[in-house]
Design a protein around this motif. Structure first.
Motif, PDB file in Angstrom:
ATOM      1  N   ILE A  43      37.436  47.876  37.568  1.00  0.00           N
ATOM      2  CA  ILE A  43      38.238  46.844  38.216  1.00  0.00           C
ATOM      3  C   ILE A  43      38.417  45.718  37.214  1.00  0.00           C
ATOM      4  O   ILE A  43      37.477  45.343  36.504  1.00  0.00           O
TER       5      ILE A  43
ATOM      6  N   VAL B 115      45.073  42.340  40.311  1.00  0.00           N
ATOM      7  CA  VAL B 115      43.815  43.059  40.125  1.00  0.00           C
ATOM      8  C   VAL B 115      44.150  44.541  39.989  1.00  0.00           C
ATOM      9  O   VAL B 115      44.934  45.083  40.776  1.00  0.00           O
TER      10      VAL B 115
ATOM     11  N   VAL C 178      42.667  48.414  39.974  1.00  0.00           N
ATOM     12  CA  VAL C 178      41.564  49.318  40.301  1.00  0.00           C
ATOM     13  C   VAL C 178      41.959  50.704  39.803  1.00  0.00           C
ATOM     14  O   VAL C 178      42.977  51.254  40.231  1.00  0.00           O
TER      15      VAL C 178
ATOM     16  N   THR D  94      35.161  47.280  46.622  1.00  0.00           N
ATOM     17  CA  THR D  94      35.475  46.210  47.577  1.00  0.00           C
ATOM     18  C   THR D  94      34.879  44.887  47.124  1.00  0.00           C
ATOM     19  O   THR D  94      35.548  43.840  47.145  1.00  0.00           O
TER      20      THR D  94
ATOM     21  N   VAL E 215      36.723  43.573  43.884  1.00  0.00           N
ATOM     22  CA  VAL E 215      38.067  43.068  44.185  1.00  0.00           C
ATOM     23  C   VAL E 215      37.982  41.696  44.850  1.00  0.00           C
ATOM     24  O   VAL E 215      38.727  40.770  44.504  1.00  0.00           O
TER      25      VAL E 215
ATOM     26  N   ARG F  45      39.501  38.154  43.340  1.00  0.00           N
ATOM     27  CA  ARG F  45      40.491  37.367  44.083  1.00  0.00           C
ATOM     28  C   ARG F  45      39.958  35.974  44.426  1.00  0.00           C
ATOM     29  O   ARG F  45      40.736  35.032  44.574  1.00  0.00           O
TER      30      ARG F  45
ATOM     31  N   VAL G   1      46.754  43.533  44.467  1.00  0.00           N
ATOM     32  CA  VAL G   1      45.853  44.570  43.965  1.00  0.00           C
ATOM     33  C   VAL G   1      46.673  45.838  43.745  1.00  0.00           C
ATOM     34  O   VAL G   1      47.410  46.267  44.633  1.00  0.00           O
TER      35      VAL G   1
ATOM     36  N   LEU H 201      41.550  48.903  51.307  1.00  0.00           N
ATOM     37  CA  LEU H 201      41.822  47.524  50.907  1.00  0.00           C
ATOM     38  C   LEU H 201      42.969  46.926  51.713  1.00  0.00           C
ATOM     39  O   LEU H 201      42.955  45.735  52.049  1.00  0.00           O
TER      40      LEU H 201
END
Length: 270
Positions: free
Chosen positions: A97, A106, A108, A160, A163, A167, A175, A194
């Motif tokens: 990430i 972001v 992933v 999770t 992220v 943020r 994302v 998400l």
């Protein structure tokens, strides 16, 4: 051919297809991602950027990956800021990430099947369906192996958490989740997870050569929760045709969710 050489070759082929398709469009380049209104529309610059992340997550040199100095950590992803690398040794899974400051998003990225991993191949081949463990999704069934690989391992809680931290640091930026093959399947479950927690407008998905992961009911729900989803597919790749589609079992057989893009053809002619 070794795993890294095979993955590098696959990524090179995908990038080449994207570039050839761009040439067929007169070399068209457009804004790849509008982070202000969070629109997510396919174009070749964006796809080439995202496929570089989907390729880099296969790297085994974690130091080079963390410092973003690996052989695949350049070109359009130069300046990428890694926030977290996840390695689940027991289940042979890997993800990272980070923040792409050019896209203001972001990223992933989840690794796909390792050629010599028994655990990965078992998950690939477990085609049995299981009920989706989310509210308001009756009749939705998903691939047991892929769903378990994301939800019942280190991936889900670690991604999770990473992220949310990113943020909190950079604001409620979008994302983008990606992965190749089995990694694309897990990336899809990640994007759904998400989107449910962060909101559909905040989460986007682009996968490469991913297999089917759920039945028709699931595909319909997925489109509602993750409308900004793009599956990049090569027409000669067998993986997107798996698990097989059985027309005589319309409610139980596996279905793809939209949208699918074939980079090896002229999309304007479709």
């Amino acid at each position: 051919m070794g795993t890294r050489r095979w993955v590098a070759a696959a990524a090179a082929v995908m990038v080449a297809l994207l570039l050839l398709s761009a040439a067929s469009h007169g070399g068209r380049r457009g804004p790849s991602f509008n982070s202000n209104n969070r629109t997510f529309v396919f174009n070749y610059t964006l796809a080439k950027t995202i496929v570089e992340y989907a390729s880099a997550v296969y790297m085994t040199d974690l130091t080079a990956l963390y410092t973003w100095t690996c052989s695949r950590c350049n070109d359009l992803t130069k300046g990428f800021e890694i926030r977290c690398i996840i390695v689940d040794i027991q289940n042979c899974l890997q993800a990272f990430i980070g923040v792409d400051h050019n896209l203001n998003a972001v990223i992933v990225a989840i690794r796909g099947t390792q050629e010599n991993s028994v655990q990965n191949w078992i998950k690939d081949l477990v085609w049995k369906q299981v009920d989706l463990n989310y509210p308001n999704m009756p009749d939705a069934k998903v691939h047991t192996g892929f769903y378990s690989a994301y939800n019942n391992t280190l991936l889900r809680p670690a991604i999770t958490n990473a992220v949310r931290k990113a943020r909190r640091l950079y604001g409620d930026i979008s994302v983008i989740v990606t992965g190749h093959s089995m990694g694309g399947a897990m990336a899809s479950f990640c994007a759904l997870d998400l989107a449910i927690s962060l909101g559909s407008d905040s989460v986007h998905l682009m996968t490469f050569g991913q297999p089917r992961i759920g039945n028709a009911a699931f595909a319909s729900y997925f489109e509602q929760y993750v409308p900004s989803a793009i599956r990049v597919t090569h027409e000669h790749d067998i993986v997107p045709h798996l698990p097989p589609y059985f027309f005589f079992l319309p409610h139980l057989t596996y279905h793809h969710f939209p949208r699918e893009v074939f980079p090896c053809i002229n999309l304007e002619s479709v």
